[in-house]
Motif scaffolding. Structure first.
Motif, short mmCIF file in Angstrom:
data_model
loop_
_atom_site.label_atom_id
_atom_site.label_comp_id
_atom_site.label_asym_id
_atom_site.label_seq_id
_atom_site.Cartn_x
_atom_site.Cartn_y
_atom_site.Cartn_z
N LEU A 17 0.82 -1.21 0.00
CA LEU A 17 0.00 0.00 0.00
C LEU A 17 0.85 1.26 0.00
O LEU A 17 1.95 1.28 0.54
CB LEU A 17 -0.91 0.02 1.23
CG LEU A 17 -2.13 -0.88 1.21
CD1 LEU A 17 -2.90 -0.73 2.50
CD2 LEU A 17 -3.03 -0.56 0.03
N ASP A 18 0.31 2.30 -0.61
CA ASP A 18 0.96 3.60 -0.59
C ASP A 18 1.04 4.11 0.85
O ASP A 18 0.22 3.78 1.70
CB ASP A 18 0.16 4.61 -1.41
CG ASP A 18 0.13 4.26 -2.89
OD1 ASP A 18 1.09 3.64 -3.37
OD2 ASP A 18 -0.86 4.61 -3.55
N ARG A 41 -7.84 4.12 2.71
CA ARG A 41 -6.73 4.02 1.77
C ARG A 41 -6.64 2.61 1.18
O ARG A 41 -6.39 2.45 -0.03
CB ARG A 41 -5.42 4.39 2.46
CG ARG A 41 -4.23 4.44 1.49
CD ARG A 41 -2.98 5.01 2.14
NE ARG A 41 -2.44 4.14 3.17
CZ ARG A 41 -2.61 4.29 4.47
NH1 ARG A 41 -3.34 5.30 4.93
NH2 ARG A 41 -2.06 3.47 5.34
N GLU A 42 -6.83 1.60 2.00
CA GLU A 42 -6.75 0.23 1.52
C GLU A 42 -7.78 -0.05 0.43
O GLU A 42 -7.45 -0.57 -0.64
CB GLU A 42 -6.98 -0.74 2.68
CG GLU A 42 -5.82 -0.84 3.65
CD GLU A 42 -6.10 -1.83 4.77
OE1 GLU A 42 -6.93 -2.74 4.57
OE2 GLU A 42 -5.49 -1.70 5.85
N GLN A 45 -7.05 2.07 -2.86
CA GLN A 45 -5.97 1.60 -3.72
C GLN A 45 -6.22 0.21 -4.27
O GLN A 45 -5.98 -0.05 -5.45
CB GLN A 45 -4.65 1.61 -2.95
CG GLN A 45 -3.45 1.20 -3.81
CD GLN A 45 -2.14 1.24 -3.04
OE1 GLN A 45 -2.08 1.76 -1.92
NE2 GLN A 45 -1.09 0.70 -3.63
N SER A 46 -6.71 -0.69 -3.44
CA SER A 46 -6.82 -2.09 -3.85
C SER A 46 -8.08 -2.40 -4.66
O SER A 46 -8.10 -3.38 -5.40
CB SER A 46 -6.77 -3.00 -2.62
OG SER A 46 -7.87 -2.74 -1.77
N ALA A 49 -9.36 2.05 -7.32
CA ALA A 49 -8.46 2.55 -8.37
C ALA A 49 -8.64 1.77 -9.67
O ALA A 49 -8.58 2.34 -10.77
CB ALA A 49 -7.01 2.46 -7.90
N GLU A 99 -8.02 10.21 1.08
CA GLU A 99 -7.45 8.95 0.61
C GLU A 99 -8.31 8.31 -0.47
O GLU A 99 -7.80 7.75 -1.44
CB GLU A 99 -7.28 7.98 1.79
CG GLU A 99 -6.25 8.43 2.83
CD GLU A 99 -4.82 8.33 2.34
OE1 GLU A 99 -4.57 7.94 1.18
OE2 GLU A 99 -3.91 8.64 3.14
N ARG A 102 -7.83 10.15 -3.77
CA ARG A 102 -6.54 9.83 -4.36
C ARG A 102 -6.66 8.75 -5.43
O ARG A 102 -5.86 8.71 -6.38
CB ARG A 102 -5.63 9.35 -3.22
CG ARG A 102 -4.18 9.15 -3.50
CD ARG A 102 -3.55 8.69 -2.19
NE ARG A 102 -2.10 8.55 -2.26
CZ ARG A 102 -1.34 8.14 -1.25
NH1 ARG A 102 -1.91 7.84 -0.08
NH2 ARG A 102 -0.04 8.03 -1.38
N TYR A 103 -7.68 7.90 -5.31
CA TYR A 103 -7.80 6.74 -6.21
C TYR A 103 -9.04 6.80 -7.09
O TYR A 103 -9.05 6.20 -8.17
CB TYR A 103 -7.81 5.46 -5.38
CG TYR A 103 -6.57 5.34 -4.52
CD1 TYR A 103 -5.34 5.07 -5.11
CD2 TYR A 103 -6.62 5.56 -3.15
CE1 TYR A 103 -4.18 5.00 -4.34
CE2 TYR A 103 -5.47 5.50 -2.38
CZ TYR A 103 -4.25 5.22 -2.97
OH TYR A 103 -3.10 5.17 -2.21
N ALA A 294 -2.48 12.43 -5.83
CA ALA A 294 -2.45 11.47 -6.93
C ALA A 294 -1.60 11.96 -8.09
O ALA A 294 -0.87 11.19 -8.73
CB ALA A 294 -3.88 11.18 -7.41
N ASP A 297 1.97 11.50 -6.99
CA ASP A 297 2.30 10.06 -6.96
C ASP A 297 2.58 9.53 -8.36
O ASP A 297 3.56 8.80 -8.58
CB ASP A 297 1.15 9.26 -6.35
CG ASP A 297 0.97 9.49 -4.86
OD1 ASP A 297 1.89 10.04 -4.22
OD2 ASP A 297 -0.11 9.12 -4.34
#
Length: 429
Positions: A17-18, A41-42, A45-46, A49, A99, A102-103, A294, A297
């Motif tokens: 993870l980021d 966040r998890e 991103q997982s 995204a 968070e 971000r995705y 993002a 990143d």
């Protein structure tokens, strides 16, 4: 810094993870706060995204993401613990929403509309004045809404704009609620109504008007109108530049009966909140804080040759690229600093300095996210603009932020300049 994805998110393969946008140690977050933010966040991103491009390309609502938000408890992030939610405060929600943004910007922005129904009726309302009887009635009513969200996964929206000055706080809302026995009859229209056709309940701001009365902002009601109510309709197409997955079509209300228990706030409390809790209008900004991160990143990964699906070609050795990344890092840290301070200061009756800082934070994030995305495009070059990569979507989504009421970039500048130069009640006469 990397972390492993929790199995509660439902991913089959563990991924690195980021690092969090706001490190819990550096920003003095509690373990409970860090856990909630990490959960966002998890899943961002997982899971989110990987779906974001499809929602954007097809301009469809992220229905699957909302099922996942419910599954991991984030649909009730700001619902008090005693009602089965996570009990997050304003700051915790804002950091978690960043968070998500971000995705998938569209998911974060629409999630904000949903969460505000619980944030405003929950911790924000608890900070306002109500007599004992009114507070008890509010507690009874909001429990009904919270149960729908926590147990059934009900989605609430927050249609605001009407095409005039009401959404900016200048005049009373044109959508009207006329009192009748057991509730109200609502007539009106909301434009750019995110989640239209996909929310279970529309949290509508409207003006209560008795026969013969004039419309007044003091009589603003905040009502949860069921999407299945007779007289509710969704019209118009949706094919915008960015934030395409928000599906922000036009809502029409024609003689819609709304029962008394559908009130998300008691009479007079929304106006009190608008006067005393100005940070309530800063909640669109977390999405764009996430988009700013993002853009940075992506640039770092691209220059390091670490973008999935692309050849591992490194471009980091060129001084021009290094300078650009340095400029982006400085800009990002400036945005993060003022924004974190502003969301941390959110409360009733803030000082003049805190209100001005909130405007400045809103402006900095909404404009800064797109400035970072623009610099990312120039730095990464033409290949980074392929639709198979997220940067061009980040750019389009981030461009929309400065236009969003009630605190557009223009309004923020106007208010900062005027309120910095004048004390309350001062004129030049």
């Amino acid at each position: 810094m990397t972390m492993q994805v929790s199995k509660t998110i439902g991913t089959s393969d563990k991924i690195a993870l980021d690092a969090p946008i706001f490190d819990p140690v550096a920003f003095r977050l509690s373990d409970e706060q860090a856990g909630i933010i990490a959960r966002a966040r998890e899943i961002g991103q997982s899971v989110f995204a990987g779906r974001a491009a499809t929602y954007d390309r097809e301009a469809v609502f992220p229905t699957e993401n909302y099922r996942d938000l419910h599954r991991v408890g984030l649909l009730g992030i700001a619902v008090p613990k005693k009602h089965g939610g996570l009990g997050a405060n304003y700051q915790t929600y804002a950091l978690a929403a960043a968070e998500i943004g971000r995705y998938c910007g569209a998911t974060a922005l629409t999630w904000n509309m949903h969460v505000c129904s619980t944030l405003w009726s929950g911790p924000l309302a608890d900070d306002l004045d109500m007599d004992i009887e009114t507070r008890a009635e509010h507690e009874r009513r909001r429990a009904v809404h919270y149960k729908r969200i926590v147990e059934d996964g009900a989605i609430y929206s927050q249609p605001f704009s009407e095409g005039g000055a009401a959404a900016a706080g200048g005049v009373a809302f044109g959508t009207e609620a006329r009192p009748v026995e057991g509730g109200w009859i609502v007539n009106g229209k909301k434009i750019f109504a995110s989640l239209s056709g996909h929310a279970d309940y529309y949290g509508v701001l409207c003006t209560e008007i008795e026969e013969g009365e004039k419309a007044s902002r003091r009589n603003t009601l905040y009502l949860a109108i069921s999407a299945k109510s007779p007289g509710v309709s969704v019209v118009g197409d949706w094919d915008p530049l960015g934030m395409r997955g928000t599906v922000s079509r036009t809502l029409l209300f024609k003689d819609v009966f709304v029962p008394e228990d559908s009130a998300l706030m008691p009479r007079g409390v929304y106006f009190q909140a608008a006067m005393r809790w100005p940070h309530m209008f800063l909640t669109l900004s977390p999405t764009y804080m996430g988009l700013a991160q993002a853009a940075y990143d992506f640039t770092v990964r691209y220059l390091r040759g670490e973008v999935p699906g692309m050849p591992p070609v490194k471009r980091r050795m060129y001084p021009t690229k290094q300078i650009a990344v340095a400029q982006m890092q400085i800009k990002l840290e400036q945005i993060k600093s003022i924004w974190f301070q502003a969301v941390t200061e959110a409360r009733s009756n803030p000082s003049k300095e805190q209100v001005l800082r909130a405007y400045a934070a809103q402006y900095s994030v909404m404009e800064g996210a797109n400035e970072l995305a623009t610099l990312a495009i120039r730095t990464c070059g033409g290949q980074a603009m392929l639709r198979s990569l997220p940067l061009e979507r980040i750019y389009r989504d981030s461009r929309c932020g400065s236009l969003m009421l009630p605190w557009t970039a223009e309004l923020c500048l106007d208010r900062i300049g005027r309120e910095a130069l004048y004390e309350a009640g001062e004129t030049d006469d």
